[in-house]
Design a protein around this motif. Structure first.
Motif, short mmCIF file in Angstrom:
data_model
loop_
_atom_site.label_atom_id
_atom_site.label_comp_id
_atom_site.label_asym_id
_atom_site.label_seq_id
_atom_site.Cartn_x
_atom_site.Cartn_y
_atom_site.Cartn_z
N GLY A 173 0.82 -1.21 0.00
CA GLY A 173 0.00 0.00 0.00
C GLY A 173 0.85 1.26 0.00
N CYS A 174 0.25 2.38 -0.38
CA CYS A 174 1.02 3.62 -0.52
C CYS A 174 1.49 4.17 0.83
CB CYS A 174 0.20 4.66 -1.27
SG CYS A 174 -1.22 5.34 -0.36
N GLY A 175 0.79 3.85 1.91
CA GLY A 175 1.21 4.31 3.23
C GLY A 175 0.45 5.51 3.78
N MET A 176 -0.52 6.04 3.03
CA MET A 176 -1.24 7.22 3.52
C MET A 176 -2.04 6.94 4.79
SD MET A 176 -1.45 10.45 2.83
CE MET A 176 -1.44 10.99 1.11
N PRO A 177 -2.71 5.76 4.94
CA PRO A 177 -3.39 5.51 6.22
C PRO A 177 -2.44 5.52 7.40
CG PRO A 177 -4.15 3.97 4.54
CD PRO A 177 -2.97 4.69 3.96
N GLN A 178 -1.22 5.04 7.18
CA GLN A 178 -0.22 5.05 8.26
C GLN A 178 0.16 6.49 8.61
OE1 GLN A 178 -0.27 2.99 5.65
NE2 GLN A 178 -0.44 1.03 6.70
N CYS A 195 0.61 10.47 -2.88
CA CYS A 195 1.62 9.91 -2.00
C CYS A 195 2.93 9.69 -2.76
CB CYS A 195 1.11 8.61 -1.40
SG CYS A 195 1.63 8.31 0.30
N LEU A 196 2.85 9.06 -3.93
CA LEU A 196 4.04 8.77 -4.71
C LEU A 196 4.67 10.05 -5.26
CD1 LEU A 196 2.94 5.66 -6.82
CD2 LEU A 196 4.09 5.70 -4.62
N ARG A 197 3.84 11.02 -5.59
CA ARG A 197 4.38 12.25 -6.18
C ARG A 197 4.98 13.21 -5.16
NH1 ARG A 197 0.70 16.87 -8.93
NH2 ARG A 197 0.74 17.58 -6.75
N ASP A 198 4.30 13.34 -4.00
CA ASP A 198 4.70 14.37 -3.04
C ASP A 198 5.20 13.83 -1.70
OD1 ASP A 198 3.84 16.10 -4.99
OD2 ASP A 198 1.96 16.62 -4.01
N GLU A 199 4.46 12.89 -1.10
CA GLU A 199 4.78 12.48 0.26
C GLU A 199 6.11 11.72 0.35
OE1 GLU A 199 2.98 13.46 2.86
OE2 GLU A 199 1.65 14.50 1.47
N TYR A 200 6.37 10.84 -0.62
CA TYR A 200 7.60 10.06 -0.56
C TYR A 200 8.85 10.94 -0.61
CZ TYR A 200 5.21 5.53 -1.08
OH TYR A 200 4.42 4.42 -0.88
N ARG A 201 8.76 12.03 -1.37
CA ARG A 201 9.92 12.93 -1.47
C ARG A 201 10.21 13.60 -0.13
NH1 ARG A 201 9.96 15.99 -7.28
NH2 ARG A 201 12.04 16.44 -6.53
N HIS A 202 9.18 13.68 0.70
CA HIS A 202 9.34 14.33 2.00
C HIS A 202 9.79 13.34 3.08
CE1 HIS A 202 8.72 16.91 5.40
NE2 HIS A 202 7.78 16.14 5.89
N ILE A 203 9.17 12.14 3.11
CA ILE A 203 9.48 11.20 4.19
C ILE A 203 10.68 10.33 3.89
CG2 ILE A 203 7.06 11.15 4.93
CD1 ILE A 203 6.85 8.33 3.74
N LEU A 204 11.06 10.23 2.60
CA LEU A 204 12.21 9.40 2.23
C LEU A 204 12.92 10.02 1.02
CD1 LEU A 204 13.05 6.70 3.62
CD2 LEU A 204 12.13 5.52 1.63
N PRO A 205 13.47 11.23 1.20
CA PRO A 205 14.08 11.93 0.06
C PRO A 205 15.28 11.18 -0.50
CG PRO A 205 14.65 13.01 2.14
CD PRO A 205 13.62 11.96 2.46
N GLY A 206 15.48 11.35 -1.82
CA GLY A 206 16.61 10.69 -2.47
C GLY A 206 16.35 10.51 -3.95
N GLY A 214 -23.59 11.37 -11.31
CA GLY A 214 -23.09 12.51 -10.54
C GLY A 214 -21.63 12.29 -10.20
N TYR A 215 -20.75 13.17 -10.69
CA TYR A 215 -19.31 13.01 -10.47
C TYR A 215 -18.83 13.86 -9.30
CZ TYR A 215 -14.26 13.22 -11.02
OH TYR A 215 -12.92 13.17 -10.77
N HIS A 216 -18.08 13.23 -8.41
CA HIS A 216 -17.49 13.91 -7.25
C HIS A 216 -15.98 13.91 -7.38
CE1 HIS A 216 -16.32 14.95 -3.18
NE2 HIS A 216 -15.72 13.78 -3.04
N THR A 217 -15.35 15.09 -7.25
CA THR A 217 -13.90 15.21 -7.30
C THR A 217 -13.31 14.97 -5.92
OG1 THR A 217 -14.09 16.91 -9.02
CG2 THR A 217 -11.96 16.70 -7.92
N PRO A 218 -12.48 13.95 -5.74
CA PRO A 218 -11.85 13.72 -4.44
C PRO A 218 -10.92 14.86 -4.06
CG PRO A 218 -11.63 11.80 -5.88
CD PRO A 218 -12.11 12.93 -6.73
N CYS A 219 -10.77 15.09 -2.76
CA CYS A 219 -9.87 16.15 -2.29
C CYS A 219 -8.45 15.94 -2.80
CB CYS A 219 -9.88 16.21 -0.76
SG CYS A 219 -11.45 16.74 -0.04
N HIS A 220 -7.98 14.70 -2.80
CA HIS A 220 -6.60 14.46 -3.23
C HIS A 220 -6.44 14.61 -4.74
CE1 HIS A 220 -5.40 12.12 0.68
NE2 HIS A 220 -5.52 13.42 0.85
N MET A 221 -7.51 14.43 -5.50
CA MET A 221 -7.44 14.74 -6.93
C MET A 221 -7.32 16.25 -7.12
SD MET A 221 -7.46 13.64 -10.06
CE MET A 221 -8.21 12.03 -10.20
#
Length: 386
Positions: free
Chosen positions: A171-176, A216-227, A265-272
């Motif tokens: 999993g991407c790790g966002m729930p964690q 998560c892959l685009r932004d969070e990983y660069r912050h929690i595990l930069p490299g 009816g289309y709903h845009t997710p916050c993360h989108m």
């Protein structure tokens, strides 16, 4: 958002003592943060309040620890991996265990775990021989609860002459991250980055099917595990709807000639929204003749990953989503559509209407008008009920 920024500013400047960060009031603010990332989009001064708040959350949990509920909800990927080996028994026990051990509200209907997980069938496989290469990242929900969505997406990509690869992944790790499990999230990121960066070196673009995973892959990983690996993945990740739209614009994804007479009816997710990519699913759905798409545009649905599952915050979650539910209940709207699995769960719960991923409708319209891309008779029945 302004209150959060002022709170942290007062601590940093010494106007409030550092111990305030570990107070019951701070805990209350931390729990009410939905991790929607909207602050980063809306702040006129371009202050990354979500990033500051992530640091505050990590510091709080490092000092105060995590509750049993936070540990349980932050371990959904590990628990699902265990449960998949005995799915019928797990599904029978989950309503009781989830509500007792994880503090899930009794009104919440949890998804049913599947024994035939997506990754058990596809991990490590490469399909097709096209020049364009796509490496799928399916995240936990599709892997354990809705593998037919991954099946449909693979069929769409192969119909566009795309080489499809499914790397080994967790999993991407966002729930964690949302539940204070920074150490666990880093371990998951480390595993995923190793596999995904290798795919990037082979010329693959990384295509997640969940906006949260894309973020998560685009932004969070660069912050929690930069490299180097995090940078390579971040620069080569593209949301599934965005990728499909690019295929269409290149003339590689044919529009359907047979109409699908339906109002959705289309709903845009916050993360989108946080990805800032202009609602590609809306444009894709507009390619289907006969399909009327209503952009609901009612803000957050209130689910926010695991937030809306919690007994304590269930009423708040439902109040946040009330405007969206009312729109979905309008009689002319047949079903709901959203890219996010958490949003779809909340939309169905609040409106009592079937809610699907855009890829379900696209696959049905562009590949198989009979809905046979669904893998079970129950799902085929639901496809025909549209």
């Amino acid at each position: 958002p302004r209150a959060k920024a002022n709170f942290l500013r007062h601590i940093i400047s010494g106007q409030l003592p550092l111990d305030t960060l570990y107070s019951p009031q701070a805990k209350y603010m931390l729990e009410l943060c939905l991790n929607c990332k909207s602050c980063a989009v809306d702040c006129p001064s371009q202050v990354n309040i979500p990033r500051l708040w992530d640091e505050a959350r990590a510091r709080y949990h490092a000092i105060k620890g995590r509750s049993g509920q936070e540990k349980a909800l932050g371990s959904v990927d590990s628990l699902a991996r265990i449960g998949a080996h005995c799915a019928p028994l797990w599904n029978a026990l989950t309503p009781w265990l989830g509500k007792l051990a994880a503090g899930i509200h009794p009104k919440r209907k949890l998804p049913r775990l599947r024994g035939d997980t997506f990754l058990s069938r596809y991990a490590g496989k490469k399909m097709g021989r096209g020049e364009t290469k796509a490496a799928l990242f399916v995240d936990s929900y599709i892997n354990y609860y809705a593998p037919e969505l991954g099946d449909a997406f693979i069929r769409l990509l192969l119909s566009g002459d795309i080489t499809v690869y499914v790397p080994e992944q967790v999993g991407c790790g966002m729930p964690q991250l949302s539940n204070g499990g920074l150490k666990e999230a880093r371990e998951m990121a480390r595993f995923n980055l190793r596999k995904l960066a290798s795919a990037v070196e082979e010329g693959y673009r990384i295509i997640p099917l969940e906006p949260t995973a894309t973020l998560c892959l685009r932004d969070e990983y660069r912050h929690i595990l930069p490299g180097r690996e995090a940078s390579a993945v971040s620069e080569n990740v593209q949301d599934a709807s965005q990728f499909l739209l690019s295929l269409y614009e290149q003339g590689r994804l044919a529009a359907s000639s047979e109409p699908l007479k339906l109002t959705v009816g289309y709903h845009t997710p916050c993360h989108m929204r946080a990805l800032n990519i202009e609602k590609p699913a809306l444009r894709l759905l507009g390619l289907i003749p006969g399909l009327k798409v209503v952009d609901l545009d009612e803000g957050c649905c209130g689910m926010a990953g695991t937030f809306g599952l919690k007994r304590k915050w269930y009423p708040t979650s439902m109040t946040i989503g009330e405007g969206l539910f009312n729109r979905l209940r309008e009689p002319d709207i047949s079903i709901g559509v959203s890219d996010c699995s958490s949003c779809r769960m909340q939309m169905e719960h609040g409106s009592y209407k079937e809610t699907v991923h855009p890829i379900h409708l696209l696959a049905r319209a562009l590949i198989d008008q009979n809905g046979s891309f669904f893998t079970s008779s129950n799902q085929r029945k639901k496809a025909h009920s549209f």
